[in-house]
Enzyme design. Structure first.
Site, PDB file in Angstrom:
ATOM      1  N   TYR A 121      65.865  49.436  41.351  1.00  0.00           N
ATOM      2  CA  TYR A 121      66.843  50.531  41.212  1.00  0.00           C
ATOM      3  C   TYR A 121      66.122  51.875  41.318  1.00  0.00           C
ATOM      4  CZ  TYR A 121      70.882  53.046  39.185  1.00  0.00           C
ATOM      5  OH  TYR A 121      71.956  53.900  38.965  1.00  0.00           O
ATOM      6  N   ALA A 126      75.571  41.215  33.596  1.00  0.00           N
ATOM      7  CA  ALA A 126      76.331  40.688  34.729  1.00  0.00           C
ATOM      8  C   ALA A 126      76.742  41.806  35.676  1.00  0.00           C
ATOM      9  CB  ALA A 126      77.573  39.956  34.222  1.00  0.00           C
ATOM     10  N   SER A 170      78.330  46.313  30.213  1.00  0.00           N
ATOM     11  CA  SER A 170      78.484  46.118  28.778  1.00  0.00           C
ATOM     12  C   SER A 170      77.715  47.206  28.016  1.00  0.00           C
ATOM     13  CB  SER A 170      78.004  44.736  28.358  1.00  0.00           C
ATOM     14  OG  SER A 170      76.673  44.536  28.768  1.00  0.00           O
ATOM     15  N   ASP A 217      79.315  54.433  35.095  1.00  0.00           N
ATOM     16  CA  ASP A 217      79.759  53.425  34.128  1.00  0.00           C
ATOM     17  C   ASP A 217      80.322  54.058  32.849  1.00  0.00           C
ATOM     18  OD1 ASP A 217      78.564  51.935  36.085  1.00  0.00           O
ATOM     19  OD2 ASP A 217      76.791  51.419  34.902  1.00  0.00           O
ATOM     20  N   HIS A 260      75.814  52.657  44.384  1.00  0.00           N
ATOM     21  CA  HIS A 260      74.577  53.433  44.521  1.00  0.00           C
ATOM     22  C   HIS A 260      74.834  54.815  45.123  1.00  0.00           C
ATOM     23  CE1 HIS A 260      71.751  50.332  43.202  1.00  0.00           C
ATOM     24  NE2 HIS A 260      72.602  49.471  43.767  1.00  0.00           N
ATOM     25  N   THR A 261      76.019  55.315  44.928  1.00  0.00           N
ATOM     26  CA  THR A 261      76.344  56.665  45.390  1.00  0.00           C
ATOM     27  C   THR A 261      76.341  57.650  44.233  1.00  0.00           C
ATOM     28  OG1 THR A 261      78.612  55.892  45.240  1.00  0.00           O
ATOM     29  CG2 THR A 261      77.699  56.120  47.462  1.00  0.00           C
ATOM     30  N   ASP A 262      76.464  57.153  42.990  1.00  0.00           N
ATOM     31  CA  ASP A 262      76.623  58.106  41.872  1.00  0.00           C
ATOM     32  C   ASP A 262      75.387  58.979  41.689  1.00  0.00           C
ATOM     33  OD1 ASP A 262      75.154  56.000  40.661  1.00  0.00           O
ATOM     34  OD2 ASP A 262      76.440  55.891  38.866  1.00  0.00           O
ATOM     35  N   GLU A 286      71.441  56.433  27.536  1.00  0.00           N
ATOM     36  CA  GLU A 286      70.941  55.307  28.338  1.00  0.00           C
ATOM     37  C   GLU A 286      69.672  55.713  29.112  1.00  0.00           C
ATOM     38  OE1 GLU A 286      73.330  52.377  29.429  1.00  0.00           O
ATOM     39  OE2 GLU A 286      71.680  51.417  30.475  1.00  0.00           O
ATOM     40  N   LEU A 343      78.671  44.366  34.691  1.00  0.00           N
ATOM     41  CA  LEU A 343      80.001  44.845  34.326  1.00  0.00           C
ATOM     42  C   LEU A 343      79.941  45.926  33.241  1.00  0.00           C
ATOM     43  CD1 LEU A 343      81.937  41.447  34.383  1.00  0.00           C
ATOM     44  CD2 LEU A 343      81.819  43.176  36.164  1.00  0.00           C
TER      45      LEU A 343
HETATM   46  C1  GLA Z   1      74.436  50.571  37.844  1.00  0.00           C
HETATM   47  C2  GLA Z   1      74.295  51.987  37.309  1.00  0.00           C
HETATM   48  C3  GLA Z   1      75.363  52.914  37.930  1.00  0.00           C
HETATM   49  C4  GLA Z   1      75.370  52.798  39.447  1.00  0.00           C
HETATM   50  C5  GLA Z   1      75.407  51.336  39.880  1.00  0.00           C
HETATM   51  C6  GLA Z   1      75.292  51.173  41.358  1.00  0.00           C
HETATM   52  O1  GLA Z   1      75.649  50.025  37.404  1.00  0.00           O
HETATM   53  O2  GLA Z   1      74.439  51.984  35.914  1.00  0.00           O
HETATM   54  O3  GLA Z   1      75.148  54.230  37.506  1.00  0.00           O
HETATM   55  O4  GLA Z   1      74.279  53.471  39.993  1.00  0.00           O
HETATM   56  O5  GLA Z   1      74.393  50.584  39.257  1.00  0.00           O
HETATM   57  O6  GLA Z   1      76.396  51.697  41.995  1.00  0.00           O
END
Ligand code: GLA
Length: 389
Positions: free
Chosen positions: A224, A125, A129, A174, A37-39, A162, A127
């Protein structure tokens, strides 16, 4: 394993479209080691691309039509490049649709294609996808259209797909790692400038183990977005005292503590987590570069505690999984990974203790939660690329 998957992909292409594909592309999922949650706060993240990916086999079409078959969903869609609409029935197809839409909006001249998609990144999950699907389809359009798209721009474009087409307000982590990861490396990304450093892992005696809680991330979208707004609210309040700050990335911990009484309690907790997590990421990279895995693991553990108590995006199942890991000697560090509210944990486990770790999770996690865990021992892999046919 990969070869079997490639063979199946190519034979399905032949069966469904006839003839051979022109190009095979793969893009990996990711696991974030630290920096959660830093991005979207213009901060730092430290993910690895993993050895689970989305693969596409494709052949160019000259009539501007895109036909896509998903082997995993057992469904097909087709759409013209000139009129791309959101698809409510085949939601998976919104990734290639969104990517094609924004490639064209960014003035890339792309061709239509016949394409088959399949993947082994566990879905929902945590990860990534979806990012893997976006990056895989973006690179497929790039290759069949003879383009040469700057990799960071491709990641940004996939993020835009997205955010604006699929409608999920994610940050850049991601898509960036799926495009730019490197085998045996983690990637330190400055999410403001997109400057990055590939840091060698030297994990000869350690494994990255991802444990899926089996809890699908139900609440994630609303929570989120709420966390994002709380961070923005914090910045707005702090701006009065710290002129010139643009994001929590710009806030020093001392300054935050100094002005904390002006910030509503919950917002302050969220901000405190983010400011501290950014510090942890930089410290953890330093620790890794110095070969201090113990410190790295401690920082992972602290990250989980912050996510649980300050950012409040963990859940009882993630906490149970992490606590089982923490109770074991061979575990260097363990934390939830991804957005939270379910999904996976990531643990660094000493190779000699790996089997014991797997047995213990399989034995104890169901007792605590009534759920069956899934365990993936992961390797840090290369980011997206083509596969030789
Ligand atoms: C999800 C979002 C990312 C990031 C994470 C938390 O994966 O897609 O951009 O914010 O949550 O670190």
């Amino acid at each position: 394993m990969t070869n079997e998957r490639v063979e199946r992909l190519v034979s399905s292409f032949k069966e469904i479209f006839g003839g051979d594909p022109d190009v095979l592309v793969r893009a990996p999922g990711r696991v974030n080691l630290i920096g959660e949650h830093t991005d979207y706060n213009a901060g730092f993240v430290f993910p690895v691309a993993i050895d689970r990916d989305i693969m596409v086999a494709a052949r160019r079409r000259d009539d501007g039509l895109v036909r896509v078959r998903s082997l995993d969903f057992g469904a097909s869609v087709e759409f013209p490049l000139s009129d791309i609409q959101y698809d409510n029935d085949q939601k998976w197809s919104n990734y290639p649709r969104g990517v094609a839409h924004f490639l064209q909006e960014d003035s890339h001249s792309i061709y239509g294609m016949d394409a088959i998609i399949t993947g082994n990144v566990p879905q929902a999950a945590g990860l990534s996808s979806s990012a893997a699907m976006e990056v895989a389809t973006a690179m497929t359009f790039e290759k069949i259209s003879g383009l040469d798209i700057d990799p960071a721009q491709m990641a940004l474009l996939c993020q835009k797909a997205e955010n604006k087409f699929v409608g999920v307000n994610c940050g850049i982590m991601d898509q960036f790692i799926s495009r730019m990861g490197q085998k045996d490396h983690a990637l330190l990304l400055d999410c403001r400038s997109l400057a990055f450093e590939l840091v060698p892992l030297h994990f000869d005696t350690v494994k990255i183990v991802v444990c899926n809680t089996g809890v699908k991330r139900g609440l994630v979208d609303s929570e989120y977005n709420e966390r994002r707004s709380e961070c923005e609210r914090g910045v707005t309040i702090l701006e009065e005292f710290l002129p010139g700050i643009e994001a929590l990335r710009d806030v020093e911990l001392d300054d935050l503590l100094k002005y904390s009484s002006y910030i509503p309690e919950i917002t302050e907790k969220r901000c405190r987590y983010v400011v501290k997590e950014n510090i942890r990421v930089l410290e953890s990279v330093e620790a890794l570069e110095e070969g201090d895995l113990i410190k790295f693991g401690d920082l992972m553990n602290d990250s989980h505690i912050g996510l649980r108590d300050e950012y409040e995006v963990s859940c009882p199942e993630l906490d149970a999984m992490v606590e089982i890991a923490w109770s074991m000697d061979g575990v260097i560090g363990s934390r939830m990974t991804g957005a939270g509210f379910g999904g996976c944990t990531v643990s660094l486990v000493v190779v000699d203790a790996l089997q014991e770790f797997i047995d213990k999770i399989n034995d104890e996690y169901p007792k605590c939660t009534g759920l069956k865990p899934e365990i993936y021992v992961c390797a840090a892999e290369d980011g997206a690329g083509t596969i030789e046919i």
